[in-house]
Scaffold this active site. Structure first.
Site, PDB file in Angstrom:
ATOM      1  N   CYS A 189     -22.080   6.482  67.095  1.00 15.74           N
ATOM      2  CA  CYS A 189     -22.475   5.124  66.707  1.00 15.74           C
ATOM      3  C   CYS A 189     -22.260   4.161  67.869  1.00 15.74           C
ATOM      4  O   CYS A 189     -22.266   2.950  67.672  1.00 15.74           O
ATOM      5  CB  CYS A 189     -21.689   4.666  65.479  1.00 15.74           C
ATOM      6  SG  CYS A 189     -19.903   4.652  65.711  1.00 15.74           S
ATOM      7  N   CYS A 233     -25.572  -9.365  58.815  1.00 12.57           N
ATOM      8  CA  CYS A 233     -26.853  -9.049  59.465  1.00 12.57           C
ATOM      9  C   CYS A 233     -27.095  -9.963  60.659  1.00 12.57           C
ATOM     10  O   CYS A 233     -26.725 -11.134  60.638  1.00 12.57           O
ATOM     11  CB  CYS A 233     -28.009  -9.195  58.479  1.00 12.57           C
ATOM     12  SG  CYS A 233     -28.001  -7.971  57.154  1.00 12.57           S
ATOM     13  N   CYS A 282     -27.196  -8.689  48.233  1.00  9.11           N
ATOM     14  CA  CYS A 282     -27.154  -8.076  49.561  1.00  9.11           C
ATOM     15  C   CYS A 282     -28.316  -7.102  49.639  1.00  9.11           C
ATOM     16  O   CYS A 282     -28.367  -6.130  48.882  1.00  9.11           O
ATOM     17  CB  CYS A 282     -25.827  -7.358  49.813  1.00  9.11           C
ATOM     18  SG  CYS A 282     -25.768  -6.515  51.415  1.00  9.11           S
ATOM     19  N   CYS A 285     -33.209 -12.608  53.147  1.00  5.49           N
ATOM     20  CA  CYS A 285     -31.968 -12.812  52.398  1.00  5.49           C
ATOM     21  C   CYS A 285     -31.541 -14.272  52.419  1.00  5.49           C
ATOM     22  O   CYS A 285     -31.524 -14.892  53.498  1.00  5.49           O
ATOM     23  CB  CYS A 285     -30.850 -11.948  52.967  1.00  5.49           C
ATOM     24  SG  CYS A 285     -29.258 -12.167  52.132  1.00  5.49           S
ATOM     25  N   ASP A 340     -18.933  14.469  66.463  1.00  8.41           N
ATOM     26  CA  ASP A 340     -19.301  13.148  65.938  1.00  8.41           C
ATOM     27  C   ASP A 340     -18.068  12.244  65.988  1.00  8.41           C
ATOM     28  O   ASP A 340     -17.474  11.928  64.956  1.00  8.41           O
ATOM     29  CB  ASP A 340     -19.826  13.292  64.502  1.00  8.41           C
ATOM     30  CG  ASP A 340     -20.221  11.959  63.875  1.00  8.41           C
ATOM     31  OD1 ASP A 340     -20.427  10.983  64.631  1.00  8.41           O
ATOM     32  OD2 ASP A 340     -20.318  11.894  62.636  1.00  8.41           O
TER      33      ASP A 340
END
Length: 430
Positions: free
Chosen positions: A388, A87, A162, A78, A362
């Site tokens: 997560c 990122c 992106c 990128c 979750d």
């Protein structure tokens, strides 16, 4: 009158240019070197085994040059990588990233004294992220700059592409930039455009617009609606208030079509969601009833309801209502009992889960400690934990294991491509 004590000036070390040997990659994705005093220096965009030259201030370093590269280093694909904060790992080949993510999960479990089978990481492809949050700032002559926050900075990195986002979002960037300009009327506004790909087009929810000093003007609303029409958005909302709608947005969740409320939470990548749904359905084999806690729009409740009756709970009342409406429209589903509840303050009790053979939970990044305690005391045969945050997952898993459960296996899911974030699925049995 006594003199006020003099405040000592906080001492800060002057930046130095140093050559460093990177020993490993830390939990936040930065390369870690050891300083002469024994402390750590964290240098973003570096890899284990590399020798680098960096500007060092305190325990933070900024890469100047890679003197000896790791064999795992690759050219970032990128053009915005390095300045954009979206990122962290585009300089690292995929196999190395996946091994690192798996190791982060293993270490988090080990800190709680837990060992289990680690299954291979489920990786998602570039261009698969269906939701992004784009920040807007004033440009020249009434235009808008649009992009992501910079790496470790509040400054905006304007983007033209992106590689993580769904191509439909990327194709819409010029039009989204035009749309964003309508929300920059007030100098205190710092709009964020939360863009979601749905089956009927893009759904955009705008937040961060200053409204205390006066609502968005009629002219600006017209400007936003016209830009939305040119973009052919499915829907445009401002803080949940409808500004434009060409058609109702909807997403497929298992067998159902769900109309998400503005800004509703969705799993980042449909492929990752499908993998997690498959794990839940596999665990449901032989079950007579299931519970889905922190259910949101029903990512797991709705697929499970195609097999067994489901008890579902979440604090987001608008998402609960959307899930219930979707269930009512979907033929062939078993009974879905859904309730709005703050599961941090009032977890669903073990008594309320009586008869549930399978429990899926979750929680958000903070985990669900109080809910985990109720799950541990339940009579369920199996539990699927989705998270997560490996650290809070491990903490909650410890509660179940201490109550006699066994963590059978864990599968990392790389739905946050090229970042240090990790999703995971853990399956527990008696």
């Amino acid at each position: 009158m006594a003199k006020a004590p003099m405040r000592r000036k906080k001492m800060t070390s002057a930046p130095q240019i140093r050559d460093l040997d990177i020993r490993d990659v830390g939990a936040r994705g930065d390369g870690v070197a050891r300083s002469g005093a024994g402390g750590a220096v964290y240098v973003p965009l570096t890899l284990a085994g590399e020798q680098v030259r960096a500007t060092v201030e305190g325990d933070r370093g900024e890469l100047i040059q890679v003197l000896r590269a790791s064999p795992e280093r690759i050219a970032p694909p990128c053009p915005h990588f390095g300045t954009c904060g979206g990122c962290s790992f585009q300089h690292w080949h995929l196999e190395g990233q996946l091994d690192w993510k798996s190791e982060q999960v293993r270490q988090a479990l080990a800190r709680e004294g837990l060992e289990t089978e680690m299954r291979p990481v489920i990786a998602t492809a570039p261009g698969s992220r269906r939701r992004v949050a784009l920040h807007a700032r004033p440009g020249r002559d009434g235009s808008a700059r649009l992009g992501f926050k910079g790496r470790r900075s509040w400054a905006l990195t304007e983007i033209e592409t992106c590689l993580v986002a769904d191509p439909r979002i990327v194709a819409a960037l010029p039009g989204l930039r035009t749309l964003a300009a309508a929300f920059l009327d007030h100098p205190k506004s710092a709009p964020t455009l939360r863009v979601t790909v749905t089956e009927t087009g893009l759904d955009v929810e705008v937040t961060g617009v200053e409204r205390k000093s006066g609502d968005l003007s009629v002219d600006r609303r017209m400007q936003a609606a016209e830009a939305a029409a040119v973009l052919d958005l499915a829907r445009l909302t401002l803080g949940g208030e409808l500004i434009y709608q060409a058609r109702k947005p909807w997403v497929r969740v298992g067998p159902a079509q769900v109309e998400p409320p503005p800004g509703a939470f969705l799993q980042a990548a449909p492929q990752a969601e499908a993998a997690m749904q498959a794990a839940c359905l596999e665990a449901a084999a032989g079950a007579n009833r299931a519970a889905d806690l922190f259910c949101g729009l029903g990512a797991f409740a709705l697929p499970l309801a195609s097999r067994v009756p489901v008890l579902a709970a979440d604090a987001a009342g608008d998402s609960i209502e959307a899930m219930k409406q979707a269930a009512a429209r979907t033929p062939g589903l078993k009974a879905l009992q859904a309730m709005t509840r703050d599961l941090f303050r009032e977890p669903v009790s073990a008594m309320e889960m009586k008869g549930c053979d399978l429990i899926v939970f979750d929680p958000p990044r903070a985990g669900g400690l109080e809910q985990a305690r109720e799950i541990a005391a339940s009579g369920a045969a199996r539990v699927v934990g989705i998270s997560c945050n490996p650290t809070t997952f491990a903490r909650d898993a410890r509660v179940l294991v201490d109550a006699g459960w066994r963590l059978e296996h864990v599968t990392p899911v790389d739905q946050f491509l090229w970042s240090s974030h990790i999703e995971l699925i853990g399956v527990f049995g008696r």
